[in-house]
Structures are given as structure tokens and as C-alpha cells.
Design an enzyme around this catalytic site. Structure first.
Site, PDB file in Angstrom:
ATOM      1  CG  ASP A 193      -1.788   1.123   1.249  1.00 28.16           C
ATOM      2  OD1 ASP A 193      -2.781   0.970   0.470  1.00 28.16           O
ATOM      3  OD2 ASP A 193      -1.839   1.983   2.117  1.00 28.16           O
ATOM      4  CD  GLU A 209      -2.410   1.672  -3.513  1.00 26.42           C
ATOM      5  OE1 GLU A 209      -3.379   2.147  -3.612  1.00 26.42           O
ATOM      6  OE2 GLU A 209      -1.621   1.770  -2.766  1.00 26.42           O
TER       7      GLU A 209
END
Length: 655
Positions: A384, A413
Site C-alpha cells: 500500500d 500500489e
């Protein structure tokens, strides 16, 4: 320049060789270099490559490309995971020099007397070649040398055996004045690093039950979520990605739709990691135990799925790190710890990490956490917001993890600036989210795909039509045809693609003024009636299943380097192909970007890109509808988005 011959512009080379290039097992990796020499003597160029265990492979001879440019091309095919290296060598090729000269002189009418020295020099070259060629060819080469020396033969019979050795001595050349480049590295991953189909769901929503006013009355668990696994596998996915499964912070917990005040029954955001129940190495108690998670992984593996785990390096205010290591965070002027902000957005339930106060202590703790989950059977991490962490940390961490288990993969990401996205790929991330979602016209998509194709040595794309954070306006307003269009584009253009659950149910309602779902699952449980939707014919699952089946059955779709675009005279249509030279498999696709209107187009196909000559006719079979057609270079197509918004053809040459 060092060495006898110049060798320049070697590829693949990432940032002048600072980082390893990327490949996967079984991939045909193109190697090229510019090399040239003075005069008219023949130059040879080859690749020498070395495997992860230090063993040298048989060298690969490179061939010249476009005439006059002095760029040489070869292909290598690594067969194991690990760090490979290669060098490019240039050399004087006396056999090719001799052969070129003799054929020209004979063509100019010169006879035996004129060629006496050439015949003797050729025989000497073949004496050297006889010591190099495989043993089964040695006698053939010696016989050709003897023929050159036999002045009782005609000129034709003297030179013909030597001229016929061209192919053999191309693969086994006599090499003089060998010049070698520095060593270049290629990190080779398992094939899933390039070819994969991802499905994202929240375990806590699977098996959950909701009461009046969205009040949770039952929280999903790993056991109830495992009941969804067979359906995910049946759609053809091979990676099941779970948002964070750790304890969720209780301090500053967010309520439904990101409200600042949470009700007692609100479950909070999984990305607000950590509480008095544990941190990044713990399991959210409502989901189950560590053994329950291991059982979930075993069930997924039994259905052909790998479990990808979210690695979100941030903390809720009550994470144990905040109490035990306050130096890992940023303290503001008033003595409080800074929470995450992306103005105008505020994330009061999340503390970002500070990578400068104690970089060694922090990185060692993160490495410990990652290896803990690797020990539980996790081999894929979806990271993330990696662009908000130090890049030198990621380079160190990924290398450390791969030293323990080289099969571990990392997906970045990061929807951020191109330089940062490319940088994350260069320092070791196996795959990357992309700008696919925001490429909404045919010309934008073609241009973007060309960029990604040129970056494949360091950045592998993964295309997602939607995520919990992203519901693009094309899906909000385009209706079911647009859902098909975006899944076709994602799954047929990129070797890796993924989707967030709910896409197959055509979920499309956004929070007003935002590009994300209303009643967002990040903040609440969202059970779905999967079976009821399929019974009612309101599910995209059968279509997704077909697309994933097409991907698996056609090796051409497993690669990115082979993507070629073809001309079509309608700006709403995109035409592309992928050809796999080893299997001979070719896929030709045409997709509309218009979800509301019928579109016509006329193709002008690049026939060599399909593995055929310009004049050839061929058959195409639509893998979605089963229809077949006879095609050539020029073809007319009609696409009705309410019938099928795309053709996905398998090409069958008529030979």
C-alpha cells in the site's frame, strides 16, 4: 571505449546497469547492442549469459538488424528463478570475411589462379574451425578444408563444401580479437510475476450479516470467507488479494463513509492497523486466529489460488509501535504525533511512519514482519502506497526477502508521478499498478501501452478496472457494456490484471463528488448476494470466467513484449495483437471504447506482426461468441456494445 571493437547501447540495461533488468522463467528476452568495425572484415557479435549458480550457458549468436544501423539482436530464455548475468562480445569472424570475399570474387569472374591465396587462407580457417565445431561435424569441416587444397578439382567443387558450412560456422564461429562488455544483470522471477489474474475481497464481508440501518449483526471470518474461494477460482483467478487482516485501531476509528465519529458497531478501516490486540504481525480477532488464516491459505491453494497479503506500513494511534517506538513517527510542535494527510483529505485514524529517525531499527522490524507472513505461506504482497516510503528501504527489504525466498513477489500500489512509479519498478517491485483506469480513449490506451511495453525491462503492469478507492466515471455512467469493455481491455492488453469484488455485480454508485464507491467497504461490512445475482442474470461473472479462460488457453496473452497495434479507421476502436513465436499462437483483438453506440471500422493489419506474409488469408475464431470469419490485411468490423463490445480472435493461418 576499451577493447578492439566498439560495443555500445547494450539492452536490457536499466539506468545504465545500475539495477537488474526484469524477466520471468521461460520469457524470450531480447538482447541488443550496437557494434561496428573499420574496413570490410566481418564482425560477429554474441551474448554470453550465466545462470544463478554461476554456470555459463551456450552463447547466443546475435544477428544484424536493419541494414546500416549496426544494431545486433539476440534472444535468451532463462529457465530458473534468480539473478542472471550476461555480457556481449564482438569478434573478428575470419570465416565470414573469407566467404564474403570469395563469393564476390567468383561472381566477378575470377578463376582458380586469381583465388589461389583465398583458397589457401580459407583452408587454414577451416583447420581452426575443425577444433571448435561439435565432434560429429569435425570430419565434414576437415573434408571441406582438404577440398580447398585439392588443385585437381574444379573451382566449384573446391569451394562448394566450404561455402556450405555457413550455418554450422555461424553457430560455432572461429573468433579472433574478442572484445567483451561489462556484465549486466537480469533478475528472473517465477512466471506469476508477469502473468496473473487477481481478485480482491474483504474477508470480513464474506458471511457477514447486516441489520437495520446497516448495523452489523454478524462479522465475516476466515472460515466464512473460505466459502467464497471456490467461486473465485471458478472465475479463473489465480491470486486472491486480501486487504489488511490485522487488528484495527480503536482510537479515532472512522465510521461509515469515512465519518469522523464511529458508532460502537462500526468496524473501522483495515488500513488503520494496530490496537491493544496487536500490530502488523497479529490477526484481527473477529476474523479468527493465525491457524484459521493458515487454513484459509491451504483452502485457497487447494483451489489453485495464491493468497496475496496487504503490506500497509502505517499505524493506528493505538498500535504497539506508537507506545514502544515513538521515534518511528513524526512529532509535531505541540508534542502530538502527526496523522496522515493528503489535503484536503485527513486520516486521523492513521499515523505515517518516519523513515529518518531510526531507519535501521524500523527496517529490521518491517523485515521481521514480512518474513513472519512468508513463514505462514504468503508469497505475494500488495504494498500500500509504497511511494510514501523511502526507496532505499524498499530496495534493501525486497532483496533481503528474496534472499530468503526468491519466489516472493511484491505489487506496488502507487498511483503517483511516472518517475516514482518507474523507480519503484527499478529497485525491485515485481508488478505495478498503473494509470490504466484513467486511459479512456483508444489513442490514450495505445500510447500508454507503447510506454509500458518500452518499460517492461523494469516495470510490469497490472491493470485494474476498479479498486475500493477507485470507481471511475466511465463505470459510474457507462452501464453494463462499459463494464465489459474495461474488463476486456484489462485482461487482454496486460498479462496481469485484477478486479475488486462487486465489479461483477455492476456496482457503480459513487459518493457524490468523488471517484469512489458510496457506502465504501473500507469502513463497513458489505455482504453480497452472489448466487441471487447469477440466477437473475445480473452478474458479469460468466463473462469474466470466459476472459480468464481465454487468457489461460492462449500463450500469446502471457506476455507484454509481443503487443502490437494495428491501424483501424475509427477513433473509438482499438485493434491489437499478440503473437507467440514458440507456440505459433496469435490473438487479435478489437475493442470499442463507446458503450452506447454501434461502431464500424476498417482494419489495416501489420501481417508480419501476425506471423504471416502481407498477401496471406487466414481464419479468425471469436473466443467470446464462437463466430468465425475469413480475414486478410483489410477487414470491416461492426461492434454493437449491447451485443458484444469486443472481438477476441484466435488467428488460424491457412497453410
Amino acid at each position: 571505449m576499451t577493447g578492439r571493437f566498439p560495443i555500445e547501447d547494450v539492452t536490457p540495461s536499466v539506468s545504465c546497469g545500475r539495477y537488474p533488468a526484469k524477466a520471468v522463467v521461460g520469457e524470450l528476452v531480447p538482447v541488443s547492442a550496437v557494434s561496428y568495425r573499420e574496413g570490410h572484415h566481418a564482425l560477429g557479435v554474441n551474448v554470453v549469459w550465466t545462470g544463478p549458480d554461476g554456470e555459463t550457458q551456450p552463447f547466443t549468436r546475435m544477428r544484424p538488424g536493419e541494414p546500416g544501423l549496426d544494431r545486433w539482436h539476440g534472444v535468451i530464455k532463462p529457465d530458473r528463478v534468480g539473478r542472471w548475468t550476461f555480457t556481449v562480445e564482438a569478434f573478428d569472424d575470419p570465416y565470414q570475411t573469407w566467404r564474403n570475399a570469395v563469393t564476390k570474387k567468383i561472381g566477378a569472374g575470377q578463376g582458380v589462379e586469381d583465388l589461389a591465396n583465398d583458397l589457401a587462407e580459407g583452408a587454414d580457417v577451416l583447420d581452426l574451425a575443425a577444433k571448435i565445431v561439435p565432434q560429429e561435424h569435425e570430419e565434414r569441416v576437415r573434408t571441406a578444408a582438404a577440398a580447398l587444397r585439392d588443385d585437381h578439382r574444379s573451382l566449384f567443387s573446391r569451394v562448394s563444401p566450404a561455402l556450405d558450412l555457413e550455418e554450422l560456422l555461424w553457430d560455432n564461429p572461429v573468433r579472433h580479437l574478442v572484445t567483451t562488455t561489462r556484465s549486466y544483470a537480469i533478475w528472473v522471477d517465477r512466471q506469476r510475476a508477469l502473468f496473473s489474474s487477481w481478485y480482491e475481497f474483504f474477508p470480513r464481508s464474506e458471511g457477514a450479516e447486516i441489520g437495520p440501518e446497516a448495523t452489523p449483526i454478524k462479522h465475516g471470518t476466515f472460515a466464512t470467507a473460505a466459502e467464497r474461494i471456490p467461486a473465485v477460482a471458478a472465475m479463473g483467478f489465480d491470486v486472491l488479494y486480501l486487504p489488511p487482516i490485522h487488528p484495527i485501531g480503536k482510537i479515532n476509528r472512522k465510521g461509515r463513509n469515512n465519518t469522523l465519529v464511529a458508532r460502537p458497531e462500526d468496524v473501522g478501516s483495515p488500513w488503520a492497523i494496530g490496537s491493544d490486540e496487536g500490530g502488523h504481525d497479529a490477526i484481527e480477532p473477529k476474523l479468527g486466529t493465525l491457524e484459521d488464516f493458515r487454513a484459509f491459505i491451504r483452502t485457497a491453494n487447494a483451489h489453485g489460488l495464491e493468497v496475496a497479503m496487504d503490506l500497509a506500513l502505517q499505524a493506528a494511534p493505538d498500535h504497539p509501535w506508537v507506545r514502544e517506538h515513538p521515534e518511528w513517527f513524526t512529532t509535531r510542535a505541540d508534542g502530538t504525533i502527526a496523522y496522515a494527510e493528503n489535503p484536503p483529505k485527513k486520516y486521523q485514524d492513521i499515523y505515517p511512519l518516519n523513515w529518518d529517525n531510526d531507519p535501521i531499527g524500523l527496517r529490521e522490524e518491517v523485515l521481521r514482519v514480512v518474513l513472519h507472513w512468508v513463514e505462514q505461506g504468503v508469497k505475494i504482497f500488495r504494498v500500500d502506497n509504497p511511494h510514501t516510503k523511502a526507496l532505499n528501504f524498499w530496495q534493501w527489504c525486497i532483496a533481503k526477502v528474496k534472499a530468503v525466498d526468491p519466489d516472493v513477489l511484491f505489487l506496488a500500489e502507487a498511483f503517483t508521478r511516472p518517475a516514482m512509479m518507474n523507480g519503484l519498478g527499478k529497485i525491485g517491485f515485481s508488478q505495478s499498478y498503473t494509470y490504466f483506469t484513467w486511459r479512456t480513449t483508444a489513442w490514450e490506451m495505445r500510447e500508454y501501452m507503447e510506454q509500458l511495453k518500452s518499460s517492461i525491462d523494469w516495470m510490469r503492469p497490472n491493470f485494474w478496472p476498479n479498486t475500493p478507492d477507485i470507481l471511475h466515471e466511465t463505470l459510474q455512467h457507462g452501464g453494463p457494456p462499459m463494464f465489459k469493455i474495461r474488463t476486456v481491455l484489462a485482461s487482454m492488453l496486460s498479462p496481469s490484471w485484477g478486479m475488486y469484488s462487486g465489479l461483477e455485480l455492476f456496482e457503480h454508485v459513487a459518493r457524490p463528488g468523488a471517484e469512489e464507491y458510496i457506502d465504501n467497504e473500507k469502513f463497513e461490512l458489505k455482504p453480497r448476494d452472489w448466487a441471487g445475482a447469477e440466477r437473475a442474470g445480473r452478474s458479469l461473472a460468466p463473462y469474466i470466467t470466459r476472459l480468464n479462460t481465454i487468457r489461460r488457453e492462449n500463450p500469446a496473452l502471457h506476455w507484454l513484449r509481443n503487443t502490437e497495434f494495428h491501424e483501424i479507421d475509427n477513433a473509438e476502436l482499438l485493434c491489437w495483437s499478440k503473437h507467440d513465436p514458440e507456440s505459433g499462437n496469435t490473438v487479435l483483438a478489437i475493442c470499442s471504447f463507446d458503450s452506447a453506440n454501434v461502431q464500424w471500422g476498417n482494419t489495416t493489419l501489420n501481417m508480419p506482426a501476425l506471423g504471416m506474409d502481407w498477401h496471406e488469408r487466414f481464419d479468425v475464431v471469436d473466443q467470446i461468441t464462437g463466430a468465425s470469419y475469413e480475414w486478410g490485411q483489410h477487414n470491416a468490423v461492426r461492434i454493437d456494445p449491447y451485443v458484444e463490445p469486443a472481438h477476441v480472435f484466435v488467428v488460424h493461418p491457412r497453410r
